[in-house]
Write a protein that holds these residues in place. Structure first.
Motif, PDB file in Angstrom:
ATOM      1  N   ARG A  27      -2.109  14.124 -13.664  1.00 36.29           N
ATOM      2  CA  ARG A  27      -0.957  13.186 -13.425  1.00 36.29           C
ATOM      3  C   ARG A  27      -0.819  12.789 -12.020  1.00 36.29           C
ATOM      4  O   ARG A  27      -0.815  11.719 -11.676  1.00 36.29           O
ATOM      5  CB  ARG A  27       0.327  13.285 -14.160  1.00 36.29           C
ATOM      6  N   SER A  30      -3.847  11.364 -10.561  1.00 32.64           N
ATOM      7  CA  SER A  30      -4.319  10.171 -11.163  1.00 32.64           C
ATOM      8  C   SER A  30      -3.293   9.034 -10.444  1.00 32.64           C
ATOM      9  O   SER A  30      -3.705   7.861 -10.251  1.00 32.64           O
ATOM     10  CB  SER A  30      -4.450  10.060 -12.598  1.00 32.64           C
ATOM     11  N   ASP A  31      -2.071   9.421 -10.073  1.00 33.84           N
ATOM     12  CA  ASP A  31      -0.934   8.617  -9.612  1.00 33.84           C
ATOM     13  C   ASP A  31      -1.167   8.410  -7.956  1.00 33.84           C
ATOM     14  O   ASP A  31      -0.361   7.698  -7.436  1.00 33.84           O
ATOM     15  CB  ASP A  31       0.448   8.809 -10.243  1.00 33.84           C
ATOM     16  N   SER A  32      -1.914   8.980  -7.426  1.00 36.22           N
ATOM     17  CA  SER A  32      -1.815   9.131  -6.144  1.00 36.22           C
ATOM     18  C   SER A  32      -2.757   8.009  -5.521  1.00 36.22           C
ATOM     19  O   SER A  32      -3.555   7.538  -6.209  1.00 36.22           O
ATOM     20  CB  SER A  32      -2.565  10.666  -5.339  1.00 36.22           C
ATOM     21  N   GLY A  33      -2.577   7.762  -4.112  1.00 33.89           N
ATOM     22  CA  GLY A  33      -3.409   6.853  -3.483  1.00 33.89           C
ATOM     23  C   GLY A  33      -4.796   7.010  -3.560  1.00 33.89           C
ATOM     24  O   GLY A  33      -5.846   5.934  -3.862  1.00 33.89           O
ATOM     25  N   TRP A  34      -5.335   8.048  -3.679  1.00 39.59           N
ATOM     26  CA  TRP A  34      -6.769   8.665  -3.791  1.00 39.59           C
ATOM     27  C   TRP A  34      -7.514   7.992  -5.080  1.00 39.59           C
ATOM     28  O   TRP A  34      -8.611   7.628  -4.859  1.00 39.59           O
ATOM     29  CB  TRP A  34      -7.032  10.013  -3.612  1.00 39.59           C
ATOM     30  N   ALA A  35      -6.669   8.071  -6.205  1.00 39.99           N
ATOM     31  CA  ALA A  35      -7.495   7.502  -7.303  1.00 39.99           C
ATOM     32  C   ALA A  35      -7.396   5.976  -7.167  1.00 39.99           C
ATOM     33  O   ALA A  35      -8.552   5.737  -7.938  1.00 39.99           O
ATOM     34  CB  ALA A  35      -6.200   7.979  -8.543  1.00 39.99           C
ATOM     35  N   PHE A  36      -6.659   5.339  -6.771  1.00 38.85           N
ATOM     36  CA  PHE A  36      -7.045   3.710  -6.675  1.00 38.85           C
ATOM     37  C   PHE A  36      -7.909   3.623  -5.709  1.00 38.85           C
ATOM     38  O   PHE A  36      -8.804   2.734  -5.681  1.00 38.85           O
ATOM     39  CB  PHE A  36      -5.723   3.253  -6.150  1.00 38.85           C
ATOM     40  N   LEU A  37      -8.277   4.311  -4.654  1.00 39.09           N
ATOM     41  CA  LEU A  37      -9.278   4.361  -3.578  1.00 39.09           C
ATOM     42  C   LEU A  37     -10.508   4.729  -3.958  1.00 39.09           C
ATOM     43  O   LEU A  37     -11.581   4.183  -3.487  1.00 39.09           O
ATOM     44  CB  LEU A  37      -8.570   4.988  -2.458  1.00 39.09           C
ATOM     45  N   PRO A  39     -12.872   4.344  -6.485  1.00 36.64           N
ATOM     46  CA  PRO A  39     -13.951   3.504  -6.776  1.00 36.64           C
ATOM     47  C   PRO A  39     -14.679   2.867  -5.494  1.00 36.64           C
ATOM     48  O   PRO A  39     -15.656   2.705  -5.454  1.00 36.64           O
ATOM     49  CB  PRO A  39     -13.595   2.502  -7.629  1.00 36.64           C
ATOM     50  N   PHE A  40     -13.532   2.232  -4.763  1.00 32.33           N
ATOM     51  CA  PHE A  40     -14.400   1.429  -3.651  1.00 32.33           C
ATOM     52  C   PHE A  40     -14.956   2.546  -2.647  1.00 32.33           C
ATOM     53  O   PHE A  40     -16.038   2.297  -2.164  1.00 32.33           O
ATOM     54  CB  PHE A  40     -12.973   0.895  -2.826  1.00 32.33           C
TER      55      PHE A  40
ATOM     56  N   VAL B 113     -12.859  -3.219  -7.890  1.00 29.45           N
ATOM     57  CA  VAL B 113     -12.839  -2.269  -6.928  1.00 29.45           C
ATOM     58  C   VAL B 113     -12.023  -2.567  -5.821  1.00 29.45           C
ATOM     59  O   VAL B 113     -11.375  -1.772  -5.138  1.00 29.45           O
ATOM     60  CB  VAL B 113     -14.133  -1.845  -6.733  1.00 29.45           C
ATOM     61  N   LEU B 116      -8.044  -2.691  -6.264  1.00 32.81           N
ATOM     62  CA  LEU B 116      -7.576  -1.369  -6.424  1.00 32.81           C
ATOM     63  C   LEU B 116      -7.337  -0.579  -5.183  1.00 32.81           C
ATOM     64  O   LEU B 116      -6.333   0.010  -4.689  1.00 32.81           O
ATOM     65  CB  LEU B 116      -8.380  -0.328  -7.358  1.00 32.81           C
ATOM     66  N   ALA B 117      -8.363  -0.526  -4.307  1.00 37.14           N
ATOM     67  CA  ALA B 117      -8.307  -0.141  -2.932  1.00 37.14           C
ATOM     68  C   ALA B 117      -7.461  -0.826  -2.280  1.00 37.14           C
ATOM     69  O   ALA B 117      -6.501  -0.229  -1.416  1.00 37.14           O
ATOM     70  CB  ALA B 117      -9.843  -0.205  -2.140  1.00 37.14           C
ATOM     71  N   ALA B 120      -4.013   0.379  -2.776  1.00 40.26           N
ATOM     72  CA  ALA B 120      -3.794   1.783  -2.293  1.00 40.26           C
ATOM     73  C   ALA B 120      -3.428   1.737  -0.852  1.00 40.26           C
ATOM     74  O   ALA B 120      -2.662   2.446  -0.265  1.00 40.26           O
ATOM     75  CB  ALA B 120      -5.077   2.688  -2.535  1.00 40.26           C
ATOM     76  N   MET B 124       0.476   2.761  -1.232  1.00 42.95           N
ATOM     77  CA  MET B 124       0.614   4.295  -1.509  1.00 42.95           C
ATOM     78  C   MET B 124       0.626   4.791  -0.137  1.00 42.95           C
ATOM     79  O   MET B 124      -0.015   4.519   0.853  1.00 42.95           O
ATOM     80  CB  MET B 124      -0.700   4.549  -1.943  1.00 42.95           C
ATOM     81  N   PHE B 126      -0.765   8.360   1.474  1.00 40.77           N
ATOM     82  CA  PHE B 126      -1.745   9.376   1.660  1.00 40.77           C
ATOM     83  C   PHE B 126      -2.364   9.786   2.769  1.00 40.77           C
ATOM     84  O   PHE B 126      -2.357   8.970   3.727  1.00 40.77           O
ATOM     85  CB  PHE B 126      -2.666   9.426   0.286  1.00 40.77           C
ATOM     86  N   PRO B 203       2.436   4.160 -11.315  1.00 37.98           N
ATOM     87  CA  PRO B 203       1.712   3.335 -10.328  1.00 37.98           C
ATOM     88  C   PRO B 203       0.694   2.495 -11.061  1.00 37.98           C
ATOM     89  O   PRO B 203       0.573   1.152 -10.690  1.00 37.98           O
ATOM     90  CB  PRO B 203       0.967   4.071  -9.286  1.00 37.98           C
ATOM     91  N   TRP B 204       0.003   3.067 -12.018  1.00 34.66           N
ATOM     92  CA  TRP B 204      -1.046   2.223 -12.767  1.00 34.66           C
ATOM     93  C   TRP B 204      -0.403   1.029 -13.544  1.00 34.66           C
ATOM     94  O   TRP B 204      -0.774   0.037 -13.305  1.00 34.66           O
ATOM     95  CB  TRP B 204      -1.984   3.158 -13.713  1.00 34.66           C
TER      96      TRP B 204
END
Lengths: 312, 301
Positions: A27, A30-37, A39-40, B113, B116-117, B120, B124, B126, B203-204
């Motif tokens: 969790r 998956s909730d961290s910024g890395w998960a959003f980033l 795919p890109f 894509v 989402l980026a 972040a 976010m 990080f 966050p999702w």
């Protein structure tokens, strides 16, 4: 709160779900910024980062299309390029095309936008006329161009009684390509200017009309000065896109551009895909990339200086 | 925004706005109005002429297309034979389908894509965020056209030449769109997301049910812009496809014509068929497209 009814402009008021204790590891990931980033980052690394690095490696080898992973040759490709008259000629063609197309592409776009923005009747038609060519695939531009530029049956020569080899004479061909390009892409700059014009506050014009300024004076003392910022933007975008010219030259010249019309990108393509010399082609790309980056940096620098000057 | 008032949908208020605009910018001078109108008409005719002429020529027999002197009305009258011939060969429908599949896929993947980026980067916290964002910004300067050689070599190595994947994947990297979307997300008030978080949304959930619905206009703008570019892209699909059944419209049309030699009337018909889908889309969504090109283009500053 349910996913089917997303709140638009106020905070969701639904009951909170059951309170959670410390979230499990998956969790947190998956909730961290890395998960959003992710795919890109994946597509970026695979189709931009890696090719940039790999292309540079290629440029230091004598790889060919049939035999990749060639031998390391150091800077030999770069040395060869600097002494290659065809590289200098195609760079020259590219520079010529960039200058010759950028000036009308900025000036005409400005003229069109100012005229359309004046609120004359027929807005829909004007926007359509100037912008629609931008939506055409380059294949259409190439075919229609060849047809109209044709020396014997082309409408250009027939209508004017001239006998010019628009695409067949080396001294004219690049100009014809410039004309086709201006026709094709001016609509984009036109829209950028139109958007900028719409953000000029009305009160400036109201004040001018109280002062008794005529249309001409309003144009020079309000409209044009208000557009100087956007002109900088249009200029950068245009220079960078003109430098990258490939498609319309290639297709207008019937897939077979002469040395007088080849741009540097076409030379890269020919070297890599017709001549099979991937190593040398990559070296040419990197020389060109250096030029593009230099132009972009100079533009940014000039832009920031001008902004500072305006603020002072 | 003087023209795009909230009531822009209504014709009358638009007319009224135009009239106001006219008096603000051109004043009452007849000379200014007449002069501006004349220049506008001449330029619009010049810009429309190639399309009108090409359309006219596409409805002719080949003999009439090249008959001199040129005439507006061909001797043997207008005919549909070029279009019928074109569709009988059957390739055009195929390429149009390919173009559609590819452009839709490129648009969907790019927008997903990039959004989402961008989120972040915007919200976010990080490690490495700043460095990665700087890298993304720097990548805006790298023209994808310059990567054709290593990219092609990569596709050969991955055994992907002549597949949809090879055409689509390299087109979905759009650092400029990440930048534009991030700028937009930065402008959304954080309170909305915080309220959703208080209610226990992760966050999702926040992203999909709070942020995305607020971002519809910019998402539409980015999608339209990406779609236009993907639909018209020539160089990369041209390099990576050799199989005619996988070609897109811009690649297929000049390619097949080579095989037939120059046939002007037929060329014009295929030009028009290649151009038609985007023109129809534009006629349907003019305002939206105009706005989105302006927003995304301006984002490039």
């Amino acid at each position: 709160m349910t996913a089917t009814a997303p709140p638009r402009d106020r905070a969701p008021a639904g009951p909170p779900p059951a309170a959670r204790s410390a979230p499990p590891l998956w969790r947190r990931v998956s909730d961290s910024g890395w998960a959003f980033l992710l795919p890109f980052l994946a597509v970026f690394a695979a189709f931009m980062g890696w090719p940039v690095v790999y292309g540079f490696w290629l440029s230091l080898t004598d790889s060919t299309l049939v035999r990749t992973g060639g031998d390391f040759v150091g800077l030999a490709n770069y040395a060869e390029a600097l002494g290659d008259p065809l590289m200098w000629q195609t760079l020259g063609n590219t520079a010529f095309f960039t200058l010759a197309s950028t000036v009308p592409l900025v000036v005409l776009a400005l003229v069109m936008a100012v005229l359309v923005h004046s609120g004359l009747p027929g807005q829909w038609l004007w926007r359509l006329s100037f912008f629609v060519p931008y939506l055409l695939p380059v294949a259409t531009v190439g075919l229609v161009g060849q047809f109209m530029f044709n020396q014997e049956i082309g409408v250009l020569n027939q209508a004017t009684g001239a006998d010019v080899g628009w695409l067949s004479e080396d001294s004219v061909a690049l100009w014809s390509i410039v004309i086709a390009t201006v026709w094709w892409t001016v609509g984009f700059n036109f829209l950028l200017y139109l958007a900028a014009l719409q953000s000029i506050p009305d009160h400036l014009y109201e004040a001018a009309s109280i002062d008794g300024a005529g249309a001409w004076a309003r144009l020079w003392s309000i409209t044009l000065p208000q557009l100087s910022r956007i002109t900088g933007v249009v200029l950068v975008l245009q220079l960078l896109s003109s430098l990258k010219v490939f498609d319309q030259i290639y297709l207008l010249m019937g897939n077979n551009p002469t040395d007088a019309t080849r741009s540097i990108l076409i030379y890269v393509y020919d070297t890599g895909f017709t001549g099979y010399r991937l190593g040398y082609g990559s070296a040419l790309s990197y020389i060109f990339l250096a030029i593009v980056v230099a132009v972009a940096l100079v533009q940014t620098w000039v832009g920031s200086r001008r902004n500072k000057g305006a603020a002072a | 925004m003087s023209i795009l008032t909230p009531a822009a949908g209504e014709r009358n208020s638009r007319r009224e706005a135009n009239r106001r605009q006219r008096s603000l910018i051109l004043g009452r001078s007849r000379l200014a109005r007449g002069g501006a109108m004349t220049v506008l008409v001449v330029m619009a005719l010049g810009w429309l002429f190639p399309l009108i002429w090409a359309t006219n020529s596409s409805f002719r027999t080949e003999a009439d297309t090249v008959a001199l002197p040129l005439q507006w009305i061909p001797e043997n009258g207008f005919t549909l034979e070029q279009y019928i011939g074109l569709f009988e060969v059957g390739k055009v429908q195929l390429w149009m389908t390919n173009s559609l599949i590819i452009a839709v896929a490129v648009t969907a993947i790019t927008v997903a894509v990039s959004a989402l980026a961008a989120y972040a980067f915007s919200r976010m916290v990080f490690r490495g965020r700043k460095a990665l964002f700087a890298l993304t910004i720097a990548a805006i300067m790298v023209p994808p056209q310059l990567l054709i050689i290593p990219l092609f070599d990569q596709m050969v190595a991955l055994n992907l030449v002549d597949t949809y994947a090879a055409i689509i994947l390299p087109q979905v990297v759009a650092p400029i769109m990440v930048f534009i979307l991030k700028k937009f997300f930065d402008g959304i008030p954080r309170e909305l997301e915080e309220a959703a978080r208080m209610d226990g949304a992760g966050p999702w959930r926040v992203f999909f049910s709070v942020v995305l619905p607020l971002s519809r206009p910019i998402l539409a703008a980015v999608s339209i812009f990406v779609f236009i570019n993907a639909w018209n892209n020539f160089l990369w699909p041209f390099i990576v496809t050799t199989d005619p059944s996988l070609m897109t419209l811009p690649v297929g049309i000049p390619n097949v014509l080579d095989a037939y030699g120059t046939v002007y009337a037929r060329n014009m018909a295929s030009s028009m068929v290649a151009a038609a889908p985007m023109i129809v889309v534009f006629l349907l969504f003019q305002r939206r497209i105009v706005r989105s090109v302006a927003t995304t283009g301006l984002g490039g500053q």
